[in-house]
Scaffold this active site. Sequence first.
Site, PDB file in Angstrom:
ATOM      1  CE  LYS A  91      -3.968  -2.242   2.235  1.00 55.11           C
ATOM      2  NZ  LYS A  91      -5.004  -2.152   3.300  1.00 55.11           N
TER       3      LYS A  91
ATOM      4  CE1 TYR B  53      -9.560  -3.155   0.539  1.00 59.98           C
ATOM      5  CE2 TYR B  53      -8.522  -1.576  -0.932  1.00 59.98           C
ATOM      6  CZ  TYR B  53      -8.429  -2.574   0.024  1.00 59.98           C
ATOM      7  OH  TYR B  53      -7.186  -2.991   0.461  1.00 59.98           O
TER       8      TYR B  53
ATOM      9  CG  ASN C  10      -3.839  -2.078   6.758  1.00 56.70           C
ATOM     10  OD1 ASN C  10      -3.699  -1.592   5.640  1.00 56.70           O
ATOM     11  ND2 ASN C  10      -4.925  -2.722   7.128  1.00 56.70           N
TER      12      ASN C  10
ATOM     13  CG  HIS D  71      -5.244  -6.188  -0.368  1.00 58.32           C
ATOM     14  ND1 HIS D  71      -6.444  -6.378   0.276  1.00 58.32           N
ATOM     15  CD2 HIS D  71      -5.309  -6.899  -1.518  1.00 58.32           C
ATOM     16  CE1 HIS D  71      -7.210  -7.177  -0.483  1.00 58.32           C
ATOM     17  NE2 HIS D  71      -6.547  -7.487  -1.574  1.00 58.32           N
TER      18      HIS D  71
ATOM     19  CD  GLU E 153      -8.734  -8.759  -3.953  1.00 62.79           C
ATOM     20  OE1 GLU E 153      -9.270  -7.970  -3.170  1.00 62.79           O
ATOM     21  OE2 GLU E 153      -7.827  -9.534  -3.597  1.00 62.79           O
TER      22      GLU E 153
HETATM   23  N1  LIG Z   1     -12.597   0.940  10.862  1.00 59.05           N
HETATM   24  C1  LIG Z   1     -11.794   1.303   9.857  1.00 59.05           C
HETATM   25  N2  LIG Z   1     -11.414   2.589   9.685  1.00 59.05           N
HETATM   26  C2  LIG Z   1     -10.619   2.971   8.673  1.00 59.05           C
HETATM   27  N3  LIG Z   1     -10.119   2.113   7.741  1.00 59.05           N
HETATM   28  C3  LIG Z   1     -10.454   0.815   7.872  1.00 59.05           C
HETATM   29  C4  LIG Z   1     -11.306   0.337   8.925  1.00 59.05           C
HETATM   30  N4  LIG Z   1     -11.458  -1.005   8.782  1.00 59.05           N
HETATM   31  C5  LIG Z   1     -10.742  -1.328   7.689  1.00 59.05           C
HETATM   32  N5  LIG Z   1     -10.142  -0.248   7.142  1.00 59.05           N
HETATM   33  C6  LIG Z   1      -9.287  -0.213   5.948  1.00 59.05           C
HETATM   34  O1  LIG Z   1      -9.954  -0.962   4.956  1.00 59.05           O
HETATM   35  C7  LIG Z   1      -9.140  -2.043   4.521  1.00 59.05           C
HETATM   36  C8  LIG Z   1     -10.001  -3.205   4.164  1.00 59.05           C
HETATM   37  O2  LIG Z   1     -10.612  -3.720   5.337  1.00 59.05           O
HETATM   38  P1  LIG Z   1     -10.839  -5.283   5.493  1.00 59.05           P
HETATM   39  O3  LIG Z   1     -11.906  -5.466   6.510  1.00 59.05           O
HETATM   40  O4  LIG Z   1     -11.040  -5.890   4.134  1.00 59.05           O
HETATM   41  O5  LIG Z   1      -9.466  -5.746   6.152  1.00 59.05           O
HETATM   42  P2  LIG Z   1      -8.333  -6.683   5.552  1.00 59.05           P
HETATM   43  O6  LIG Z   1      -8.934  -7.738   4.687  1.00 59.05           O
HETATM   44  O7  LIG Z   1      -7.467  -7.120   6.682  1.00 59.05           O
HETATM   45  O8  LIG Z   1      -7.498  -5.654   4.707  1.00 59.05           O
HETATM   46  P3  LIG Z   1      -7.210  -5.714   3.135  1.00 59.05           P
HETATM   47  O9  LIG Z   1      -8.526  -6.000   2.440  1.00 59.05           O
HETATM   48  O10 LIG Z   1      -6.656  -4.336   2.811  1.00 59.05           O
HETATM   49  O11 LIG Z   1      -6.209  -6.815   2.967  1.00 59.05           O
HETATM   50  C9  LIG Z   1      -8.178  -2.273   5.687  1.00 59.05           C
HETATM   51  O12 LIG Z   1      -6.998  -2.907   5.306  1.00 59.05           O
HETATM   52  C10 LIG Z   1      -7.939  -0.876   6.163  1.00 59.05           C
HETATM   53  O13 LIG Z   1      -6.951  -0.233   5.346  1.00 59.05           O
HETATM   54 MG   LIG Z   2     -10.065  -7.276   2.950  1.00 58.06          MG
END
Ligand SMILES: Nc1ncnc2c1ncn2[C@@H]1O[C@H](COP(=O)(O)OP(=O)(O)OP(=O)(O)O)[C@@H](O)[C@H]1O
Ligand SMILES: [Mg+2]
Length: 152
Positions: free
Chosen positions: A10, A50, A113, A116, A127
Amino acid sequence: MSERTFVMIKPDALSRRLVGRVIERYESKGLKLVGMKLQIVPRELAERQYAEHWDKPFYNDLVSFMTSGPSIAMVWEGPNAVEAARTMNGATDSAEAEPGTIRGDLGLTAHRNVVHASDSLDTAKWEINLYFDEAELFSYAMPDEGWLGVKV
Ligand SMILES: Nc1ncnc2c1ncn2[C@@H]1O[C@H](COP(=O)(O)OP(=O)(O)OP(=O)(O)O)[C@@H](O)[C@H]1O
Ligand SMILES: [Mg+2]
């Protein structure tokens, strides 16, 4: 069984010079890099990636973050690649991610974070197709393939 998974480094990771260290993790694990692209993701592409979160309060912030600078889209291949990459990435919130995971070791703030990874084989296929043409993915052998019967 060999799988392909979609991984992104990211924008926060690029701005913190973490690219080499992140890639090193997946390589060391034994996964094979079969696709790679550096780009500033167009907003429409980030929105589609997303889309599952379109109704969440953080959706706009997430799309803005993902399009805020260059990121690296990758495809990694290997046995159980989807679960392996998720486990290596660690919990979504970097502050809660276990030490030893990429987010736990390199993540600074909750939702910036670093990485992804696809959350299922179906998501991975979707994806990969979203980010790559077939001609941008490469099949090749590695010298240690077949070692101990493990196809990496
Ligand atoms: N409560 C929140 N506030 C702000 N950003 C969030 C929050 N929850 C998730 N995100 C962002 O949205 C992304 C997608 O959330 P998801 O629940 O899919 O988590 P993930 O699967 O661990 O992450 P990713 O899909 O990026 O691998 C997260 O990686 C983070 O960057
Ligand atoms: Mg995710």
